[in-house]
Scaffold this motif. Sequence first.
Motif, mmCIF file in Angstrom:
data_model
loop_
_atom_site.group_PDB
_atom_site.id
_atom_site.type_symbol
_atom_site.label_atom_id
_atom_site.label_comp_id
_atom_site.label_asym_id
_atom_site.label_seq_id
_atom_site.Cartn_x
_atom_site.Cartn_y
_atom_site.Cartn_z
ATOM 1 N N ILE A 301 28.821 12.851 13.694
ATOM 2 C CA ILE A 301 27.497 12.867 13.062
ATOM 3 C C ILE A 301 27.543 13.888 11.930
ATOM 4 C CG2 ILE A 301 25.090 13.523 13.400
ATOM 5 C CD1 ILE A 301 25.308 12.420 16.218
ATOM 6 N N GLN A 302 27.316 13.428 10.713
ATOM 7 C CA GLN A 302 27.505 14.312 9.562
ATOM 8 C C GLN A 302 26.250 14.456 8.707
ATOM 9 O OE1 GLN A 302 31.169 13.611 7.402
ATOM 10 N NE2 GLN A 302 32.160 12.721 9.212
ATOM 11 N N ASP A 303 25.098 13.930 9.165
ATOM 12 C CA ASP A 303 23.860 14.130 8.408
ATOM 13 C C ASP A 303 22.689 14.204 9.380
ATOM 14 O OD1 ASP A 303 22.485 11.314 8.631
ATOM 15 O OD2 ASP A 303 24.581 10.898 8.082
ATOM 16 N N MET A 304 21.583 14.751 8.938
ATOM 17 C CA MET A 304 20.450 15.023 9.813
ATOM 18 C C MET A 304 19.783 13.740 10.311
ATOM 19 S SD MET A 304 20.440 18.189 10.387
ATOM 20 C CE MET A 304 18.909 18.242 11.320
ATOM 21 N N ASP A 305 19.782 12.685 9.493
ATOM 22 C CA ASP A 305 19.168 11.431 9.949
ATOM 23 C C ASP A 305 19.922 10.873 11.157
ATOM 24 O OD1 ASP A 305 17.269 11.570 7.993
ATOM 25 O OD2 ASP A 305 18.339 10.264 6.587
ATOM 26 N N SER A 306 21.250 10.860 11.063
ATOM 27 C CA SER A 306 22.056 10.379 12.189
ATOM 28 C C SER A 306 21.869 11.282 13.403
ATOM 29 C CB SER A 306 23.532 10.332 11.796
ATOM 30 O OG SER A 306 23.741 9.472 10.715
ATOM 31 N N PHE A 307 21.755 12.596 13.157
ATOM 32 C CA PHE A 307 21.564 13.550 14.246
ATOM 33 C C PHE A 307 20.235 13.294 14.947
ATOM 34 C CE2 PHE A 307 20.062 17.826 15.648
ATOM 35 C CZ PHE A 307 20.954 17.978 16.692
ATOM 36 N N SER A 308 19.166 13.031 14.177
ATOM 37 C CA SER A 308 17.848 12.775 14.763
ATOM 38 C C SER A 308 17.879 11.519 15.622
ATOM 39 C CB SER A 308 16.806 12.626 13.651
ATOM 40 O OG SER A 308 16.701 13.826 12.911
ATOM 41 N N LEU A 309 18.555 10.494 15.131
ATOM 42 C CA LEU A 309 18.671 9.251 15.883
ATOM 43 C C LEU A 309 19.417 9.474 17.205
ATOM 44 C CD1 LEU A 309 18.070 6.201 15.808
ATOM 45 C CD2 LEU A 309 20.321 5.895 14.725
ATOM 46 N N ALA A 348 31.736 8.852 22.821
ATOM 47 C CA ALA A 348 31.439 10.268 22.611
ATOM 48 C C ALA A 348 31.083 10.496 21.155
ATOM 49 C CB ALA A 348 32.627 11.139 23.014
ATOM 50 N N VAL A 349 30.379 11.598 20.924
ATOM 51 C CA VAL A 349 29.936 11.957 19.584
ATOM 52 C C VAL A 349 30.346 13.389 19.290
ATOM 53 C CG1 VAL A 349 27.869 12.542 18.251
ATOM 54 C CG2 VAL A 349 28.027 10.339 19.397
ATOM 55 N N TYR A 350 30.786 13.626 18.060
ATOM 56 C CA TYR A 350 31.147 14.981 17.630
ATOM 57 C C TYR A 350 30.201 15.424 16.525
ATOM 58 C CZ TYR A 350 33.863 18.926 15.832
ATOM 59 O OH TYR A 350 34.264 20.173 15.429
ATOM 60 N N ILE A 351 29.646 16.619 16.698
ATOM 61 C CA ILE A 351 28.746 17.207 15.701
ATOM 62 C C ILE A 351 29.487 18.353 15.016
ATOM 63 C CG2 ILE A 351 26.489 18.241 15.293
ATOM 64 C CD1 ILE A 351 25.649 17.125 18.066
ATOM 65 N N PRO A 352 30.034 18.141 13.814
ATOM 66 C CA PRO A 352 30.782 19.201 13.122
ATOM 67 C C PRO A 352 29.829 20.216 12.499
ATOM 68 C CG PRO A 352 30.764 17.193 11.799
ATOM 69 C CD PRO A 352 30.018 16.875 13.058
ATOM 70 N N LEU A 353 30.013 21.482 12.843
ATOM 71 C CA LEU A 353 29.105 22.528 12.360
ATOM 72 C C LEU A 353 29.802 23.587 11.518
ATOM 73 C CD1 LEU A 353 27.162 22.973 15.719
ATOM 74 C CD2 LEU A 353 26.330 21.837 13.653
ATOM 75 N N ALA A 361 26.779 15.941 3.531
ATOM 76 C CA ALA A 361 27.068 15.779 4.954
ATOM 77 C C ALA A 361 26.977 17.080 5.744
ATOM 78 C CB ALA A 361 28.462 15.175 5.128
ATOM 79 N N GLN A 362 26.758 18.200 5.060
ATOM 80 C CA GLN A 362 26.787 19.500 5.734
ATOM 81 C C GLN A 362 25.583 19.650 6.672
ATOM 82 O OE1 GLN A 362 29.520 21.384 4.741
ATOM 83 N NE2 GLN A 362 29.182 22.580 6.594
ATOM 84 N N LEU A 363 25.847 19.941 7.944
ATOM 85 C CA LEU A 363 24.794 20.177 8.926
ATOM 86 C C LEU A 363 24.545 21.671 9.062
ATOM 87 C CD1 LEU A 363 25.890 17.674 11.712
ATOM 88 C CD2 LEU A 363 23.914 17.423 10.225
ATOM 89 N N ASP A 364 23.296 22.048 9.223
ATOM 90 C CA ASP A 364 22.941 23.459 9.395
ATOM 91 C C ASP A 364 23.026 23.812 10.869
ATOM 92 O OD1 ASP A 364 20.735 25.622 10.001
ATOM 93 O OD2 ASP A 364 21.325 25.868 7.899
ATOM 94 N N LEU A 365 23.896 24.746 11.212
ATOM 95 C CA LEU A 365 24.140 25.107 12.610
ATOM 96 C C LEU A 365 22.858 25.546 13.301
ATOM 97 C CD1 LEU A 365 27.142 27.084 14.000
ATOM 98 C CD2 LEU A 365 24.860 27.763 14.648
ATOM 99 N N LYS A 366 22.067 26.387 12.625
ATOM 100 C CA LYS A 366 20.855 26.928 13.249
ATOM 101 C C LYS A 366 19.865 25.818 13.566
ATOM 102 C CE LYS A 366 17.322 30.496 12.643
ATOM 103 N NZ LYS A 366 16.791 31.542 11.741
ATOM 104 N N ILE A 367 19.667 24.901 12.601
ATOM 105 C CA ILE A 367 18.705 23.805 12.814
ATOM 106 C C ILE A 367 19.197 22.876 13.929
ATOM 107 C CG2 ILE A 367 17.671 21.768 11.753
ATOM 108 C CD1 ILE A 367 17.695 23.293 9.100
ATOM 109 N N VAL A 368 20.498 22.557 13.924
ATOM 110 C CA VAL A 368 21.057 21.675 14.963
ATOM 111 C C VAL A 368 20.834 22.270 16.345
ATOM 112 C CG1 VAL A 368 23.214 20.781 15.931
ATOM 113 C CG2 VAL A 368 22.747 20.526 13.492
ATOM 114 N N LEU A 369 21.132 23.561 16.510
ATOM 115 C CA LEU A 369 20.979 24.198 17.822
ATOM 116 C C LEU A 369 19.512 24.281 18.232
ATOM 117 C CD1 LEU A 369 23.651 27.054 17.844
ATOM 118 C CD2 LEU A 369 23.706 24.884 19.051
#
Length: 869
Positions: A301-309, A348-353, A361-369
């Motif tokens: 998962i490399q973007d916030m939309d995919s992460f939200s889904l 399985a899914v990998y969330i690169p931080l 594609a950069q995910l924000d670690l703080k927001i993800v957590l």
Amino acid sequence: MKIGSDPGKTIFLIDGSAYIHRAYHAIRSLSNSKGFPTNAVFGFTRILMKLIHENQPAYLAVLFDSKGPTFRHRLFKDYKANRPPLPEDLIVQIPYIKKVTHAFNFPIIEEAGYEADDLIGTLGRLAQDSGFHVVVVTGDKDFMQLVSNTMTILDPMKDKCIDIETIRKEFGIEPEQMTDMMGLSGDPSDNIPGVPGIGQKTALSLIKQFKDMNTLYAHLPDIHLRRQREILEAHKEQAFLSKQLATIDTRAPVLFEPERFRVKTPDRKELGELFAELEFKQLQTAFPAPSDLSRKRYLSIQDMDSFSLFLSTLKTANRLSIDTETTSENPMRARLVGISLAVRPDEAVYIPLGHSLSQDAQLDLKIVLERLNPILKNPEIEKIGQNIKYDWIVFNRHGADLAGISFDTMVASYLIDPSKRTHGLDQIALDFLDHHKILYPDVAGKAGNFSEVPIEDATRYACEDADITLMAYHVLGPKLQEMKLADLFESVEMPLVGVLKRMEMRGICVDRKRLAGLSKSFEGQLLDIENQIYSAAGEEFNINSSQQLGRILFEKLGLPVQKKTRKKTAFSTDVEVLTNLAVHHELPALMLRHRTLTKLKSTYVDALLEMIHPETGRIHTSFNQTITATGRLSSSDPNLQNIPVRTDEGREIRSAFIPQDGWHLLSADYSQIELRILAHYSEDPILIDAFTNDEDIHTRTASEVFQVFPSMITPELRRQAKVINFGIIYGMSPFGLSRELGISQKMAQTYIDHYFGRYQGVRRFIDHTLDNSRKTGQVSTLLGRIRFFPDILSSNPGMRQFAERAAINTLIQGTAADLIKVAMIRTDAAIRKQRLQSALLLSVHDELVLEVPEGELKQIEHLIRHEME
């Protein structure tokens, strides 16, 4: 040494029968969980692999002795008559050795009526005639008779190669003269008689003088020693028979067909299945059965939309496998690089931080957590992990938390077989899933810098960890139920994970200035001792060189030699040797003192200074739940359970561990817990009476064993009784007790007899435990912890006796380990329930150490006494 000028025209002939025996004796104890002995198979396989790796042969054959008598037995009925029959536990391994050889696709040569020596000799002659260089792979000296310009001997176990020059230099004769020498000297290993009274040295001298036996006997009158001449003459027929027996037959009925011996690709599938059956974990990894990844669905998962889904799907999950990728194996220093999650097997899914991705594609670690944390903290969603304590600490340090932790695959694997060397995920995948984890080239070697791994490889690698962990959960859970280990797992081992996590994160304060001062003090003392050592030795030398020290002790000072090193190439200067020599000279005592101080300075003082955490100012050890076979916890990086306490310097180091300002360190330990457990199990009336009446158990034992009144027990007699008490638990033999107490073995046996004469309940308990473990192959602690002992019925006395000692020790020590774990869980729970500030810091075997503020001291004293009791 170069073996053959042309590798493409060199054939390796392996003396299989010789290496079966050598492999069997080289590895003393190795059995699989079913009790099947495997040491010879394992050793033989490693020899084959070493040979392949180091020499990459183009042609190769493995030759074995055949069953039944050979032509040598017809010549001399007592040929090899002095050899004992093959041990039963070796006989059952031979078919597997041949299976391994076959799976490597190496031709196996054996012929009725002929030894492997004769087959090798014949094939070697034929190969040389065909222009090949021959390498005989053996440790058997008999083959030196065949060495030529185109035949050499290689012993991979000793990394030794023998050619013509080696024989000339060592013996002073030509290879073809070796059989003449053996005709005279004989060969005790094969019961070849030779000439009585003629040893190898004399035989060599005669052959050097007369060239061969025919010439020798033609010139017997030229021998000046009358007695020697008479012996040779009287045993002439026996001498020539001995030469014939020692001569390798190079006319055996075998053919040299080069293509038959050309090295082929090993059958990796067959090898993998064999190694899995034999439980050779390292070799199984080297030859894995191929894993099918075609069904796997691994995504990043490399973007916030995919992460939200993805988050929306997680909220409906009831179970979640979690794994983190970080920058360090130390969770207290690791930075989070990525998170892998699995809800269903094969997905399985990998969330690169922490990877370098494109800006979009950069995910924000703080927001993800922040968005993931409600799911991580939701106790309704079960969390599964491999060594999940590590991930929990990493999440905590990054502002997130875990709740609902229900299963740790590493802990489950450990409970199922605590004697296994490793419980890593790779091994679990092999053991329980028949799956070999894929090694991605770009991941290897980057454990501390995972952010640099290409995202495709990182995704597959991380997703596989989460996926395999979830798959292992579905196998290990039922296995725990089947083995009746589920209750121990759920009520002790899993609750303990949280306790250990809090202890590790808390850490312990140390006085940095005190440690630095100790380091400087030890350094000064070491310099002073070094000067004393040089003075006692009469010269300066490298104090850290055992070879130089040995020269001074035994050659210059002439002290009595105690023993040689394992390879018999130098004088031993180990602790035992120096201790024995200390009564003869001051230098050994100074060396012991120097070694002790050096270890204290480097292993403890300096190392502890380096381990102080830059953020907390504390030292954070790791508590290992899956290391010891008995169930005890261990501590590492640093090992805080092993800080020295018996010397002044050790106590000084301990004094550097301090509470924070205004707090106290409180220690609580069980009194004689292992002996109390022994009393419980054995129901011995004397032991029970002593504990019931709150007597000193060592004084009571001294009175019983030494048959004197308690008032007559001296401190030394009490010390000896203490050694006996604990020696009984650890299965100490009369030899071991005699060394420990400095008495004769006869006296030690008398003490043991007196002990069991008085403590008859203990004798019955030990006998019953051993009888039961022989029937079941295992022992079980009070709380149901299991340890297997496949060697307890071994025909090898050393292996069997070790298993018997370990069975008794495991039952006692394992139950003690269970009890201290329960005490830790209850103490931690009580502290948290009462919302106290106090915290558990350390568990040192039967002792708990807490950090307690002044205002809670009395409350904690009462609490811990209540919970531990």
